[in-house]
Structures are given as C-alpha cells and as structure tokens.
Design a protein around this motif. Structure first.
Motif, short mmCIF file in Angstrom:
data_model
loop_
_atom_site.label_atom_id
_atom_site.label_comp_id
_atom_site.label_asym_id
_atom_site.label_seq_id
_atom_site.Cartn_x
_atom_site.Cartn_y
_atom_site.Cartn_z
N ALA A 85 0.83 -1.21 0.00
CA ALA A 85 0.00 0.00 0.00
C ALA A 85 0.87 1.26 0.00
CB ALA A 85 -0.94 0.00 1.20
N ALA A 86 1.93 1.27 0.78
CA ALA A 86 2.81 2.44 0.84
C ALA A 86 3.46 2.69 -0.52
CB ALA A 86 3.88 2.26 1.91
N ARG A 87 3.88 1.64 -1.20
CA ARG A 87 4.46 1.80 -2.55
C ARG A 87 3.42 2.33 -3.53
NH1 ARG A 87 7.62 -3.63 -2.88
NH2 ARG A 87 9.30 -3.13 -1.49
N ARG A 88 2.22 1.80 -3.44
CA ARG A 88 1.15 2.25 -4.35
C ARG A 88 0.82 3.72 -4.08
NH1 ARG A 88 -0.71 2.82 -8.95
NH2 ARG A 88 -2.94 2.85 -9.16
N HIS A 89 0.82 4.10 -2.82
CA HIS A 89 0.55 5.49 -2.47
C HIS A 89 1.59 6.41 -3.09
CE1 HIS A 89 0.70 9.08 0.17
NE2 HIS A 89 -0.60 8.99 0.02
N GLU B 183 3.26 5.86 -5.77
CA GLU B 183 3.06 5.89 -7.23
C GLU B 183 1.99 6.89 -7.64
OE1 GLU B 183 2.00 1.93 -8.35
OE2 GLU B 183 3.98 1.12 -7.88
N ILE B 184 0.94 7.00 -6.85
CA ILE B 184 -0.19 7.84 -7.27
C ILE B 184 -0.25 9.17 -6.53
CG2 ILE B 184 -1.58 5.86 -7.95
CD1 ILE B 184 -3.22 6.26 -5.41
N TRP B 185 0.66 9.40 -5.57
CA TRP B 185 0.56 10.57 -4.70
C TRP B 185 0.61 11.88 -5.46
CZ3 TRP B 185 4.66 13.29 -1.46
CH2 TRP B 185 4.05 14.09 -0.49
N GLY B 186 1.45 12.01 -6.46
CA GLY B 186 1.60 13.28 -7.17
C GLY B 186 0.54 13.53 -8.23
N MET B 187 -0.35 12.57 -8.45
CA MET B 187 -1.35 12.73 -9.49
C MET B 187 -2.37 13.80 -9.09
SD MET B 187 -1.93 8.74 -10.43
CE MET B 187 -2.67 8.94 -12.03
N THR C 234 4.88 18.08 5.08
CA THR C 234 5.42 16.78 5.48
C THR C 234 4.43 16.05 6.37
OG1 THR C 234 7.69 17.58 5.32
CG2 THR C 234 7.33 15.62 6.67
N GLU C 235 3.89 16.76 7.35
CA GLU C 235 2.90 16.17 8.25
C GLU C 235 1.68 15.67 7.47
OE1 GLU C 235 0.12 17.40 12.10
OE2 GLU C 235 1.17 18.95 10.98
N GLN C 236 1.18 16.49 6.57
CA GLN C 236 0.00 16.11 5.79
C GLN C 236 0.30 14.88 4.91
OE1 GLN C 236 -1.38 19.08 3.05
NE2 GLN C 236 -3.29 17.99 2.63
N GLY C 237 1.47 14.86 4.31
CA GLY C 237 1.84 13.73 3.47
C GLY C 237 1.90 12.43 4.26
N LEU C 238 2.48 12.48 5.46
CA LEU C 238 2.55 11.28 6.30
C LEU C 238 1.16 10.83 6.74
CD1 LEU C 238 5.68 12.21 8.44
CD2 LEU C 238 5.54 10.46 6.64
N GLU C 239 0.29 11.79 7.07
CA GLU C 239 -1.08 11.44 7.45
C GLU C 239 -1.83 10.83 6.28
OE1 GLU C 239 -2.60 15.16 8.90
OE2 GLU C 239 -1.89 14.80 10.95
N GLU C 240 -1.64 11.37 5.08
CA GLU C 240 -2.31 10.82 3.90
C GLU C 240 -1.82 9.40 3.61
OE1 GLU C 240 -1.81 13.42 0.55
OE2 GLU C 240 -2.96 15.02 1.47
#
Length: 123
Positions: A37-41, A43-47, A89-95
């Motif tokens: 799941a972390a890898r998939r996140h 992959e799609i995070w910047g979309m 950074t905080e928001q990214g980790l929470e997401e």
C-alpha cells in the motif's frame, strides 16, 4: 486457520497455539500489505485529482498563499516557507497512513466476503 494448518501441520496441543500461529501469520500479512500500500501510495501521490471540488479548493488555496507570500518581508517569507514545509510533510505522512489503513481495511473486507461465500474470486 486453514492456511496456518497447511504451513504448520504438526498436531497442536491447545487452541492457544493455533491462535498464536494465526496472529503471527496475520501480523506478517499486515506488514506485507502495508508495504504494498505504501508503494502504491507513492506511485499515485503526485497525481492531480479530477474532482472539480478538489481542483477548485486547490486553486483557491494557491491564490490565497500567493497573496500572503507577496505581502511578507524576506524574514517572514522564510519563516512561512519553513512552516509550509513542515505542514506539508505532516500532511503527506497522514495521507500515507490513511491510504495504508484503507488498503488494509479493503483487503479485510474482501477476505470476509470470500469467507462468507458472498464474494467470488476477485481478479
């Protein structure tokens, strides 16, 4: 329990031994699925979202941030940049955490459907 029994065919003396083995199996699966799941996140995070509400909110926040930045002096602008980076950074980790939890919950839901006979093999 069936999966645990296949990999540990030795006759177990107590139900607690089966429970311990099943918990170890589930912990391993949780760890593997969390990595997937972390890898998939990532992959799609910047979309960029196609949701018009999200796009509008993003445009409005960018506009507000640009206006704020243009009104700050150099020191304030630098401090604002540090704050913005920390919050991002905080928001990214929470997401990422929310994505992984959702992924695991989805997996559990599918497995429960299959166990109950309500779901076919999903491909």
């Amino acid at each position: 329990m069936d999966t645990v029994g296949k990999h540990f065919p030795k006759k177990r003396e107590t139900l607690s031994e089966y429970t311990a083995l099943e918990n170890a199996y589930l912990d391993g699966m949780r760890e593997i699925l969390s990595e997937v799941a972390a890898r998939r996140h990532l992959e799609i995070w910047g979309m960029r979202s196609n949701n018009p509400h999200i796009r509008k909110a993003s445009e409005e926040s960018s506009y507000a941030i640009d206006r704020l930045r243009s009104s700050l002096n150099e020191t304030q602008c630098e401090l604002y940049g540090l704050m913005e980076e920390a919050m991002s950074t905080e928001q990214g980790l929470e997401e990422e955490e929310a994505f992984v939890i959702g992924f695991l919950e989805g997996y559990r839901f599918i497995k429960e459907l299959q166990r109950s006979g309500g779901g076919q093999t999903l491909v």
